[in-house]
Structures are given as structure tokens and as C-alpha cells.
Design a protein around this motif. Structure first.
Motif, short mmCIF file in Angstrom:
data_model
loop_
_atom_site.label_atom_id
_atom_site.label_comp_id
_atom_site.label_asym_id
_atom_site.label_seq_id
_atom_site.Cartn_x
_atom_site.Cartn_y
_atom_site.Cartn_z
N MET A 288 0.75 -1.13 0.16
CA MET A 288 0.02 0.06 0.14
C MET A 288 0.81 1.37 0.12
O MET A 288 1.94 1.33 0.69
N ARG A 289 0.51 2.05 -0.83
CA ARG A 289 1.18 3.67 -0.85
C ARG A 289 -0.04 4.46 -0.62
O ARG A 289 0.71 5.41 0.47
N GLY A 290 -1.11 4.49 -0.37
CA GLY A 290 -2.13 5.24 0.02
C GLY A 290 -3.54 4.98 -0.30
O GLY A 290 -3.78 4.11 -0.82
N PHE A 291 -4.33 5.70 0.03
CA PHE A 291 -6.00 5.33 -0.16
C PHE A 291 -6.75 6.44 -0.02
O PHE A 291 -6.50 7.40 0.67
N LEU A 292 -7.82 6.37 -0.83
CA LEU A 292 -8.92 7.49 -0.67
C LEU A 292 -9.85 6.97 0.17
O LEU A 292 -10.64 5.64 0.00
N PRO A 293 -10.25 7.49 1.47
CA PRO A 293 -11.01 6.95 2.33
C PRO A 293 -12.65 6.86 2.09
O PRO A 293 -13.35 6.06 2.85
N GLY A 294 -13.07 7.68 1.29
CA GLY A 294 -14.54 7.72 1.16
C GLY A 294 -15.09 7.72 -0.34
O GLY A 294 -15.99 8.69 -0.51
N GLY A 295 -14.31 6.92 -1.16
CA GLY A 295 -14.83 7.18 -2.56
C GLY A 295 -13.97 7.94 -3.21
O GLY A 295 -12.88 8.38 -2.64
N ALA A 296 -14.24 8.12 -4.71
CA ALA A 296 -13.00 8.86 -5.54
C ALA A 296 -12.86 10.31 -5.27
O ALA A 296 -11.96 10.88 -5.59
N SER A 297 -14.01 11.03 -4.64
CA SER A 297 -13.78 12.77 -4.36
C SER A 297 -13.35 12.72 -3.18
O SER A 297 -14.13 13.53 -2.42
N ARG A 321 -11.98 13.23 4.09
CA ARG A 321 -13.50 13.05 4.53
C ARG A 321 -13.88 11.53 4.37
O ARG A 321 -13.33 10.80 3.46
N MET A 322 -14.84 11.23 5.34
CA MET A 322 -15.10 9.83 5.12
C MET A 322 -15.95 9.53 4.11
O MET A 322 -16.22 8.38 3.59
N GLY A 323 -16.90 10.51 3.51
CA GLY A 323 -17.50 10.53 2.24
C GLY A 323 -18.23 9.05 2.45
O GLY A 323 -19.33 8.89 3.54
N THR A 324 -18.18 8.05 1.47
CA THR A 324 -19.08 7.11 1.44
C THR A 324 -18.65 5.86 2.30
O THR A 324 -19.10 4.71 2.11
N ALA A 325 -17.32 6.14 2.94
CA ALA A 325 -16.68 5.11 3.50
C ALA A 325 -16.26 3.89 2.69
O ALA A 325 -16.35 2.93 3.14
N SER A 326 -16.13 4.22 1.55
CA SER A 326 -15.48 3.21 0.66
C SER A 326 -13.95 3.35 0.14
O SER A 326 -13.72 4.26 -0.47
N LEU A 327 -13.20 2.55 0.87
CA LEU A 327 -11.55 2.74 0.47
C LEU A 327 -11.38 2.30 -0.98
O LEU A 327 -11.49 1.27 -1.34
N ILE A 328 -10.46 2.97 -1.53
CA ILE A 328 -10.05 2.89 -2.94
C ILE A 328 -8.16 2.87 -2.72
O ILE A 328 -7.81 3.77 -2.38
N VAL A 329 -7.90 1.80 -2.70
CA VAL A 329 -6.57 1.44 -2.33
C VAL A 329 -5.34 1.65 -3.44
O VAL A 329 -5.58 1.12 -4.74
N LEU A 330 -4.52 2.41 -3.17
CA LEU A 330 -3.59 2.88 -4.28
C LEU A 330 -2.27 1.99 -3.95
O LEU A 330 -1.92 1.95 -2.67
N ASP A 331 -1.85 0.98 -4.73
CA ASP A 331 -0.71 0.13 -4.40
C ASP A 331 0.60 0.94 -5.05
O ASP A 331 0.81 1.56 -5.65
N ASP A 332 1.75 -0.05 -4.94
CA ASP A 332 3.16 0.38 -5.38
C ASP A 332 3.24 0.10 -6.75
O ASP A 332 4.46 0.30 -7.31
N GLN A 333 2.48 -0.48 -7.45
CA GLN A 333 2.44 -0.96 -8.79
C GLN A 333 1.64 -0.29 -9.80
O GLN A 333 1.55 -0.44 -10.91
#
Length: 432
Positions: A288-297, A321-333
Motif C-alpha cells: 500500500m502507498r495510500g488510499f482514498l477513504p471515502g470514494g473517489a472524491s 473526508r469519510m464520504g461514502t466510507a469506501s476505501l480505494i487503495v493505491l498500491d506500489d505498482q
């Protein structure tokens, strides 16, 4: 049955959902306690008492903004001199990338939403309800239509519901489909058959909404909480949360994780618990490098933020923002520049074009990101992107589309700036 009752008290939104996610019939829903909250509201409580229970529960809107549901309802004029008809609209136009929670609820347990709308309409004095559904959710449309007819035939909808003096009709409206329809006033315009553009506020929809009448718009998941609050009480709902926010939430995870999916957990559950225990952590070979915690926005967060509670205020203080609480995970590749460019392309094409920062700013930002990704970027482009994010920020637009679209860009520049600079210095994407 004891285990089923305990599960309902811990996971009220999803405990009745079958493993194959086939829709619950009216009989199955009632066997699990369905329509008990509606019956209690209609036969034992006044509309004001229902409103007070929802207010006391501290239920916050599950569409992303997290505004108090009870407070929102209180703005609706409800005395004998208030205009009629009054409307309740379910915002089921779920187009936030990475978010599928409402789809699960509508496909697998449509009666839960219908009961939630019926109780809410009673509290608001609304005679007509609409479910504004995303066009692509064809399966949900079929299941909802069948459930609406079942509820009508059983007297849970229609005239003199469950033998009471209250009547309600709910209509299913399949939207033509635009991301902007998730904004409540653009949704109202679309429901009226107009161009889906946001309205200036005030007046707010609670005073002048659908067809100029008092209207409350709530997210699908928000409304699905209402039957359980009525059946089990505000104190029970408050006790479910693990931080300041009450109740449970359907959390999601997408990306290169072992088990992408959706899980109902208490509000305030640590991000790490959702990521590791529910989603199983990163898929083999990825970091994991990072993540969006609440959807794309929403703004990127980093692995160092994994121990934060998934709570509106906690995530806000961390810079996202917690937004919709849907994690979108950014990986190292995965290239963060390409990821942000992809999201910006989506938001640019979904802009309604109503205001300049969104209509012109997002395509311009997409163009710069295309140039950087292709190896034709310049260092000054990064300053221009940062300026654009401020230009599209809160207070400069009619609605939250452009400010939300700017969040992945501004946070990527903050946390992954070396990736942008490497694209420019090496004249190409290092992941290609």
C-alpha cells in the motif's frame, strides 16, 4: 432465532441479507422483524415523537456529507398551515466511483428501504415518495418494483397504512444517469424533467423543493437505518458507535486487496480493521502507498493513517473526508498520476457545465495530467494544478462536484509529488 436477533442488533442493515444476495420477500422480511418499526410509529407515536427519536439517535447522512438527519428533517414545515403535498425523495443515484453500498441494500433487502421511507414520510407529513434510482441498477429496479407492490398489497403502503390515518405512495423513478444527480437540487431538477443542474440555495429543498413544495432528500443507506432506530430505540443506536458517531456503517474496499467487498461495522471502526480484517490486506506482491477513504472524491491518506477511526470528524481532522466510507487503495505498482488522471477524466465528463470552475477547470486539469503522464509536462504545470484546485475549491462553485474532484489532485500533489516530478524529468511514466 437468538443468534439472528443478536446479529440484527449488531448489524441491523445487513444481518438479514442472504449469502446469495437474492432479495428478501415481504414474508421473509417480516419474519426478521420487518415493518415492526413502522407499526410502532403509526400506532404508538406522533410524527414529532418519531422526529425526536431520529434526532436523539444522532443519525448522520450516509450519502457523504454526514449532516444530522434529524436536524435536516426539522427544517421541513409540518404544521397545519404548511404547504401540501410534501415530498420525500430517496437519493439512490449511486455514481461515486468505488461505492456500491446502496446497490447491496436495494438488491438484497428492498423492503428495508421502503419501511425506512414510510416511517420518514410519516415524521415529515409527506404524502408522496420517490426513489431516484441510478439507471444502470436494473436488478435493483426489478426488486424494488416487486417489493413496492408487495408492500402496497399488504397495506404497508397506500391509503390508511396498517389501519392508520396516514397514507403514502412511493414511486420508482429510473434516472437518465449523471453523476451530478447525486447532488440533491440537481436530482430535484432531473425529477421534474429539467436539465440536471444544481440550484442556488437558499431556498433549501425542505422549504421549496420538488415542484416548488417542501421536500426532504435522503440517501438510501440513511433511510435504511430508520426502521431499526424506531424498533430498538435511540439509546441502542447510540451505543453501536465506537467513536463520536452513532450506529453502524457499510464500509467498502476496492483495489489490489485480497478480498474486495462490503462489510457492516460500527461507526468509528479503525481503518486498519476494515483493511486487514475485512479486506484481508494487500494482495500478494503489492504494497500500500495510500488510499482514498471515502470514494473517489476524497483526499488521499497514507498507511500512517490506518489506525484512525472511520468517523466523520476524525477523518476530517486528518485532512480528508469519510464520504461514502469506501476505501480505494493505491498500491506500489499503480501510477498515482495515472490514477488521478483517470478520476479527473470521470469528473470532467460528468460536470453539468453550470459554473465556470467546474466546466472549464476540470477539463483543463485533465489536459495537464494527460501531458504529465505522456512525458510532455513542465514543472510549472504542478503549480498550475495546485492553483486550479484552489479555484475549484469550496465556495467557488454551485455544488460540491468540483471541490470533491479537486481533492484527489491536491492530495496526490502533497503526498506523491516526487512521482509527478519524475514523470516530468524522465519525460514519461516510469510504470509504462
Amino acid at each position: 432465532m437468538a443468534n439472528s436477533t443478536e446479529a440484527l442488533l449488531q448489524r441491523p442493515l445487513t444481518a438479514l441479507i442472504k449469502p446469495d444476495r437474492s432479495p428478501l420477500s415481504l414474508k421473509e422480511y417480516r419474519q426478521g422483524g420487518g415493518y415492526r418499526g413502522l407499526e410502532q410509529a403509526l400506532k404508538q407515536l406522533t410524527a414529532e415523537e418519531v422526529l425526536q427519536q431520529v434526532t436523539d439517535s444522532n443519525l448522520r447522512g450516509r450519502g457523504g456529507a454526514g449532516f444530522s438527519t434529524g436536524l435536516k428533517w426539522s427544517f421541513m414545515p409540518r404544521d397545519s398551515s404548511a404547504p401540501t403535498p410534501r415530498y420525500l425523495v430517496c437519493n439512490a443515484d449511486e455514481m461515486e466511483p468505488g461505492t456500491f453500498k446502496d446497490r447491496l441494500l436495494m438488491e438484497a433487502n428492498p423492503h428495508q428501504l421502503i419501511e425506512g421511507m414510510a416511517i420518514s414520510a410519516y415524521a415529515l407529513g409527506a404524502e408522496i415518495g420517490y426513489i431516484f434510482l441510478r439507471a444502470e441498477y436494473g436488478r435493483a429496479a426489478v426488486h424494488l418494483q416487486r417489493a413496492l407492490q408487495e408492500a402496497l398489497d399488504a397495506g404497508c403502503l397506500g391509503n390508511n397504512m396498517l389501519g392508520s390515518d396516514f397514507s403514502l405512495r412511493i414511486h420508482l423513478h429510473t434516472s437518465a444517469g449523471r453523476y451530478i444527480c447525486g447532488e440533491e437540487t440537481a436530482l430535484i431538477n432531473a425529477l421534474e424533467g429539467k436539465r440536471a443542474t444544481p440550484r442556488a440555495k437558499p431556498p433549501f429543498p425542505q422549504v421549496c423543493g420538488l415542484f416548488g413544495q417542501p421536500t426532504v432528500v435522503n440517501n438510501c443507506e440513511t433511510l435504511c437505518n430508520i426502521p431499526h432506530i424506531l424498533a430498538n430505540g435511540a439509546d441502542w443506536y447510540l451505543s453501536l458507535g465506537r467513536a463520536d458517531d452513532s450506529g453502524t456503517k457499510i464500509f467498502g474496499a476496492a483495489g489490489n486487496v485480497r478480498q474486495p467487498g462490503l462489510w457492516e461495522r460500527p461507526m468509528g471502526t479503525p481503518i486498519r480493521e476494515i483493511f486487514e480484517d475485512c479486506a484481508g490486506g494487500m494482495a500478494e506482491g503489492y504494497r500500500m502507498r495510500g488510499f482514498l477513504p471515502g470514494g473517489a472524491s476524497t483526499d488521499f491518506l497514507l498507511p500512517e493513517h490506518l489506525d484512525l477511526a472511520m468517523d466523520y470528524d476524525v477523518i476530517g481532522k486528518a485532512g480528508s473526508r469519510m464520504g461514502t466510507a469506501s476505501l480505494i487503495v493505491l498500491d506500489d505498482q499503480t501510477c498515482p498520476v495515472a490514477m488521478v488522471r483517470n478520476l479527473t477524466h470521470f469528473f470532467a465528463q460528468e460536470s453539468c457545465g453550470w459554473c465556470t470552475p467546474c466546466r472549464d477547470g476540470l477539463p483543463w486539469a485533465e489536459q495537464l495530467l494527460n501531458e504529465i503522464e505522456a512525458g510532455r509536462g513542465r514543472m510549472e504545470d504542478l503549480d498550475t494544478l495546485a492553483w486550479q484546485c484552489r479555484f475549484m475549491g469550496p465556495g467557488n462553485t454551485f455544488c460540491a462536484l468540483a471541490p470533491g474532484a479537486a481533492e484527489p489532485i491536491q492530495s496526490a500533489l502533497k503526498y506523491f509529488r516526487e512521482d509527478f516530478e519524475r514523470h516530468i524529468n524522465d519525460k514519461g511514466c516510469p510504470w509504462h
